[in-house]
Motif scaffolding. Structure first.
Motif, PDB file in Angstrom:
ATOM      1  N   THR A  86       0.847  -1.193   0.000  1.00  0.00           N
ATOM      2  CA  THR A  86       0.000   0.000   0.000  1.00  0.00           C
ATOM      3  C   THR A  86       0.878   1.238   0.000  1.00  0.00           C
ATOM      4  OG1 THR A  86      -0.133   0.336   2.405  1.00  0.00           O
ATOM      5  CG2 THR A  86      -1.644  -1.268   1.430  1.00  0.00           C
ATOM      6  N   ARG A  87       0.316   2.348  -0.516  1.00  0.00           N
ATOM      7  CA  ARG A  87       1.050   3.610  -0.500  1.00  0.00           C
ATOM      8  C   ARG A  87       0.079   4.791  -0.388  1.00  0.00           C
ATOM      9  NH1 ARG A  87       4.387   2.389  -5.629  1.00  0.00           N
ATOM     10  NH2 ARG A  87       5.727   3.981  -4.727  1.00  0.00           N
ATOM     11  N   ASN A  88      -1.018   4.580   0.348  1.00  0.00           N
ATOM     12  CA  ASN A  88      -2.023   5.641   0.457  1.00  0.00           C
ATOM     13  C   ASN A  88      -2.718   5.551   1.809  1.00  0.00           C
ATOM     14  OD1 ASN A  88      -4.279   7.384   0.150  1.00  0.00           O
ATOM     15  ND2 ASN A  88      -4.229   7.101  -2.067  1.00  0.00           N
ATOM     16  N   MET A  89      -2.583   6.581   2.622  1.00  0.00           N
ATOM     17  CA  MET A  89      -3.209   6.642   3.942  1.00  0.00           C
ATOM     18  C   MET A  89      -4.726   6.757   3.843  1.00  0.00           C
ATOM     19  SD  MET A  89      -2.367   9.542   6.795  1.00  0.00           S
ATOM     20  CE  MET A  89      -3.147   9.596   8.417  1.00  0.00           C
ATOM     21  N   ARG A 141       0.704   9.934  -0.623  1.00  0.00           N
ATOM     22  CA  ARG A 141      -0.711  10.177  -0.294  1.00  0.00           C
ATOM     23  C   ARG A 141      -0.904   9.953   1.199  1.00  0.00           C
ATOM     24  NH1 ARG A 141      -2.421  13.741  -2.501  1.00  0.00           N
ATOM     25  NH2 ARG A 141      -4.544  13.165  -1.907  1.00  0.00           N
ATOM     26  N   LYS A 142      -0.553  10.980   1.934  1.00  0.00           N
ATOM     27  CA  LYS A 142      -0.533  10.955   3.386  1.00  0.00           C
ATOM     28  C   LYS A 142      -0.994  12.318   3.877  1.00  0.00           C
ATOM     29  CE  LYS A 142       2.910  10.624   7.127  1.00  0.00           C
ATOM     30  NZ  LYS A 142       2.062   9.829   8.008  1.00  0.00           N
ATOM     31  N   GLN A 191       2.225   8.295 -12.812  1.00  0.00           N
ATOM     32  CA  GLN A 191       2.166   7.132 -11.930  1.00  0.00           C
ATOM     33  C   GLN A 191       3.422   7.111 -11.054  1.00  0.00           C
ATOM     34  OE1 GLN A 191      -0.462   5.746 -11.565  1.00  0.00           O
ATOM     35  NE2 GLN A 191      -1.580   5.443 -13.478  1.00  0.00           N
ATOM     36  N   PRO A 192       3.339   6.607  -9.840  1.00  0.00           N
ATOM     37  CA  PRO A 192       2.218   5.860  -9.258  1.00  0.00           C
ATOM     38  C   PRO A 192       1.144   6.730  -8.618  1.00  0.00           C
ATOM     39  CG  PRO A 192       4.022   5.879  -7.705  1.00  0.00           C
ATOM     40  CD  PRO A 192       4.523   6.602  -8.923  1.00  0.00           C
ATOM     41  N   LEU A 193       1.322   8.058  -8.605  1.00  0.00           N
ATOM     42  CA  LEU A 193       0.379   8.907  -7.873  1.00  0.00           C
ATOM     43  C   LEU A 193      -0.975   8.991  -8.570  1.00  0.00           C
ATOM     44  CD1 LEU A 193       2.786  11.764  -6.763  1.00  0.00           C
ATOM     45  CD2 LEU A 193       1.705  10.047  -5.317  1.00  0.00           C
ATOM     46  N   ARG A 194      -0.995   9.043  -9.881  1.00  0.00           N
ATOM     47  CA  ARG A 194      -2.263   9.278 -10.571  1.00  0.00           C
ATOM     48  C   ARG A 194      -3.285   8.194 -10.268  1.00  0.00           C
ATOM     49  NH1 ARG A 194      -3.555  12.669 -14.707  1.00  0.00           N
ATOM     50  NH2 ARG A 194      -5.457  12.194 -15.870  1.00  0.00           N
ATOM     51  N   GLY A 195      -2.868   6.929 -10.343  1.00  0.00           N
ATOM     52  CA  GLY A 195      -3.799   5.842 -10.046  1.00  0.00           C
ATOM     53  C   GLY A 195      -4.243   5.862  -8.601  1.00  0.00           C
ATOM     54  N   GLU A 196      -3.318   6.177  -7.685  1.00  0.00           N
ATOM     55  CA  GLU A 196      -3.680   6.267  -6.271  1.00  0.00           C
ATOM     56  C   GLU A 196      -4.718   7.342  -6.034  1.00  0.00           C
ATOM     57  OE1 GLU A 196      -3.116   4.586  -3.637  1.00  0.00           O
ATOM     58  OE2 GLU A 196      -1.672   3.149  -4.456  1.00  0.00           O
ATOM     59  N   ILE A 197      -4.560   8.470  -6.686  1.00  0.00           N
ATOM     60  CA  ILE A 197      -5.452   9.607  -6.448  1.00  0.00           C
ATOM     61  C   ILE A 197      -6.855   9.310  -6.951  1.00  0.00           C
ATOM     62  CG2 ILE A 197      -5.892  11.955  -7.290  1.00  0.00           C
ATOM     63  CD1 ILE A 197      -2.774  12.356  -6.772  1.00  0.00           C
TER      64      ILE A 197
END
Length: 809
Positions: free
Chosen positions: A100-103, A151-152, A388-394
């Motif tokens: 995981t990489r998103n709070m 993403r925290k 990526q990887p931020l776009r998919g997480e967001i």
């Protein structure tokens, strides 16, 4: 029916080769505190001493068994994490379940039939952020911390009111869900009102086991006496419920807040009977319509909230996480803080984009109290990469939280970001970016698309501030939402009156916390504006310089008198915010709302908050209660003399009778007049003060008073240091409240001279003491009763020592 097993107990935290007991939900800092391994970072300079905690990896562990006798009764067992902070690898036994990489997301893993040691290994948030930065490249940022690469909760990296305490841990509940055949994977209720009929369109998504594939299921929903069901062969269903003559949910002050239980059940179909219940979902919903009137007019582009067809002047506050360790915020604490908002006559709370999507408890309480919620998506004060990887997480984060929060009637607006559109245009980001992505694709693309798809019942705005398009400057006061920060940063608070924005989504002025909070947070320190602890608990750039300049524009700056400095800085904070609100409210409907920065604090600090980090009320809170009241009388400076503005934010006309008096510093009344007027419902009446009542500024000894019942406004044409105040003279008597044994007192103050901005600081009488009254201005012969609860010191001398007022220069 599925079975849920909470996994709150039995966790340990790996620490230097040993294991400490861990609390879930929680975080590393709170576990280390409980074990006595670190000192409280909120006290003194301890924040520096625990910086190492956020810079290393941590592991949470416990044993689970998804193959025991109970689990064997079900086809499937899922391990569900409601919140992991933040970059984690989860293993069970010798198998990696996921990363995981998103709070801000929920995670679900199939652990059917498995058992063994469950380990959640958290990387340092700094390491994760630097890994992503290396992938996507540098982006500009207001603060020297890498929060836009992870993403925290951004403010855990520090802010101009918050400490740098970078957390890790299982910050929301974790559970096992055991189920068979199928479960409700997602329920989206679209709640509307059409011609007095409440309608709920329930969109249901279903997940099936292998054995459940192909079985016919039955979904049923009910609300307000309406019930409907349908057979389902696939994995989706839509049910529409209609409630005739529905009771509307209203913001506080406009009506009641009726809530309806919406229930959805999933069962196996047996001739349409849904014989065996497989899963069940419940939320409370409220029926209302909400929109924003963004019509263009001769003054620009409006931004007016419209609820159930009624245009509303929003009386708002900005909300930050109530603790830098958010797992410590309980349901009771949410209720206390939000009730404090209600007590200040607030009707809107904006959840700021550098924090979190709050727990359901927050929104449940807002539903009950009638507090409208403006929800930012979590972007603040930085350029955010769109790769990526931020776009998919967001996108996943947005989808998760839109669906999670959309049942709440209090939620009235989705907002794309805080100050990033403004930052791109004004903060020299554009040349530094040189064409790199910075977040615009989120705010004008991804997020409005997600909201339109999943929650079309609510409006979306791309950011705050935002003028509606690039046709205007993002922070143009004539268009859309506006943030007013030039005043605090560089100007006197009188400059709030220089313009009339369409909607003021942020503005504010700093003040220190209460004395009891300072004494707890800075034990043993000799308090001074520039003492080590005071400077450490002041995070704003040149914060004390701005505080001092704000005072010096109106008063002689005290030297070697901390008590006086403390009073004057709190006084100027209250006056500054009141000046802005009174001015802008007096220009309704051109200005349609003010959202004060900020309601609350996340630790003990000098800040813009009305409620300090220990939950104590600053004078600003009492002043908000006055200037956000349904009815307000205010004297506004005008080009040709003061303007009397009478504001009526009720559904009934107000027959007001305002007594105007031109008064000398010694209390002599030079002229007076009674002004009878009618103010319509949700309207403002403005008129010039008659010339014979306008105080002579050149004399430095005249002022104007407007009274209507218990409402009072005063207008001094010169600054305090230029006014000829008498030495304040007043009597103080103290009486215990009969029958009360909780330190309740009636403090009676009788003025023999003009006493301006009298303030009782109740926490000086005991750390839990509170007073019902904030700043009061008394004319000679007037009497005020200040009601105190929780006092330990009850003698007249102690009470007098806790009283402050304006003194002659």
């Amino acid at each position: 029916m599925k079975e849920v097993v909470q996994l709150a107990e039995g966790w340990s935290l790996g620490y230097d080769g040993s294991a400490l007991p861990a609390r879930v939900p929680g975080c590393v800092h709170t576990d280390l505190l409980a074990a006595g391994e670190i000192e409280d970072p909120f006290l003194g300079l301890n924040e520096h001493d625990v910086a190492w905690v956020g810079k290393r990896a941590w592991t949470y562990s416990r044993h689970i068994d998804a193959s025991d006798t109970s689990a064997q009764r079900y086809e499937r067992t899922d391990l569900v994490f409601e919140g992991l902070d933040t970059a984690a690898v989860i293993t069970l036994g010798d198998r990696e379940l996921g990363r995981t990489r998103n709070m801000h997301r929920t995670y679900r893993f199939d652990v059917t039939g498995r058992h063994g040691g469950l380990h959640v290994e958290f990387a340092s948030a700094y390491d994760e952020a630097e890994t992503v930065r290396a992938m996507v490249g540098d982006r500009p940022n207001v603060y020297p911390e890498p929060f836009q690469y992870i993403r925290k909760m951004a403010c855990s990296f520090g802010w101009d009111w918050g400490p740098t305490l970078v957390t890790a841990g299982i910050w929301r509940p974790v559970r096992l869900e055991r189920w068979s055949t199928a479960r409700l994977a997602q329920v989206r209720p679209l709640v509307t009102v059409v011609d007095g009929e409440g309608r709920v369109e329930v969109q249901v998504e279903i997940e099936r086991t292998g054995q459940g594939a192909g079985r016919r299921l039955y979904v049923q929903a009910s609300v307000g006496g309406a019930r409907v069901g349908t057979a389902v062969d696939g994995d989706r269903a839509t049910l529409t419920l209609r409630v005739p003559d529905v009771e509307l949910w209203w913001p506080r002050g406009y009506g009641d807040q009726p809530l309806y239980d919406l229930e959805v059940t999933l069962g196996e179909d047996a001739d349409g009977a849904g014989e065996r219940t497989l899963d069940w979902w419940h939320r409370r919903v409220g029926f209302r319509t909400v929109g924003i009137d963004r019509s263009a007019d001769e003054r620009g582009t409006g931004f007016t909230l419209v609820v159930n067809g009624v245009r509303i002047f929003a009386r708002g506050v900005n909300w930050i996480p109530d603790d830098v360790f958010p797992s410590r915020v309980t349901h009771e604490r949410y209720r206390t803080r939000l009730t404090q908002a209600v007590d200040a006559n607030v009707d809107l709370v904006r959840i700021w984009g550098g924090g979190i999507y709050e727990d359901h408890a927050f929104y449940d309480i807002c539903d009950e109290l009638g507090l409208m919620v403006w929800q930012d998506f979590l972007f603040a004060c930085a350029a955010y990469p769109e790769e990526q990887p931020l776009r998919g997480e967001i996108e996943a984060e947005a989808r998760d939280n839109v669906v999670r929060l959309m049942p709440h009637p209090s939620l009235i607006l989705w907002n794309g970001n805080n100050e990033n559109l403004w930052g791109f245009r004004d903060w020299d980001w554009e040349p530094e970016l040189a064409g790199d992505s910075w977040g615009e694709g989120y705010y004008l693309g991804v997020l409005p698309r997600v909201v339109a798809e999943l929650d079309p019942t609510r409006p979306y705005t791309a950011g705050s501030p935002w003028s509606g398009s690039w046709d205007h400057h993002p922070n143009d006061p004539g268009h859309g939402t506006y943030h007013s920060w030039e005043v605090w940063n560089r100007q006197d608070y009188a400059e709030y009156r220089a313009n009339v924005p369409r909607f003021v989504a942020e503005f504010g002025w700093q003040g220190p916390p209460t004395m009891a909070t300072l004494r707890r947070a800075l034990p043993g320190e000799r308090l001074a504006p520039d003492s080590p602890g005071m400077l450490h608990h002041q995070k704003a750039e040149d914060g004390n310089g701005k505080l001092n300049r704000g005072v010096a524009r109106h008063f002689l700056l005290p030297e070697d008198d901390f008590d006086r400095w403390h009073y004057l800085t709190q006084l100027v904070q209250a006056r500054a915010v009141a000046a802005g609100i009174e001015h802008w409210r007096s220009h309704w409907p051109e200005c349609a709302g003010t959202v004060v920065w900020q309601l609350n604090d996340c630790w003990p600090v000098s800040s813009w908050a009305a409620v300090d980090g220990d939950g104590r009320l600053k004078p600003l809170h009492h002043e908000l209660r006055r200037v956000y009241a349904d009815r307000l009388v205010t004297l506004q400076p005008g080009t040709d003399g003061p303007i009397l503005a009478v504001v009526n934010q009720t559904a009934q006309p107000w027959q007001a009778s305002v007594t105007l008096r031109r008064v000398q510093a010694d209390g002599a009344v030079l002229a007076d007049e009674v002004v009878d007027l009618t103010v319509g419902a949700y309207a403002v009446h403005r008129q010039p003060v008659p010339q014979e009542l306008v105080p002579d500024a050149a004399s430095g000894k005249e002022f104007l008073v407007a009274d209507e019942g218990d409402l009072r406004s005063v207008h001094f044409p010169v600054t305090d240091k230029d006014f000829g105040y008498p030495v304040p003279d007043y009597d103080v008597t103290v009486a215990s409240v009969p029958g009360a044994d909780d330190g309740s007192l009636d403090v009676v103050v009788t003025a023999h001279t003009l006493v301006r901005d009298l303030l009782l600081q109740p926490d000086r009488l005991g750390p839990e003491a509170v007073c019902d009254t904030g700043l009061r201005t008394l004319l000679p012969g007037e009497r005020a009763v200040l009601k105190v609860k929780g006092a330990k010191e009850t003698g007249a001398n102690a009470v007098r020592a806790a009283l402050f007022c304006v003194e002659p220069a």
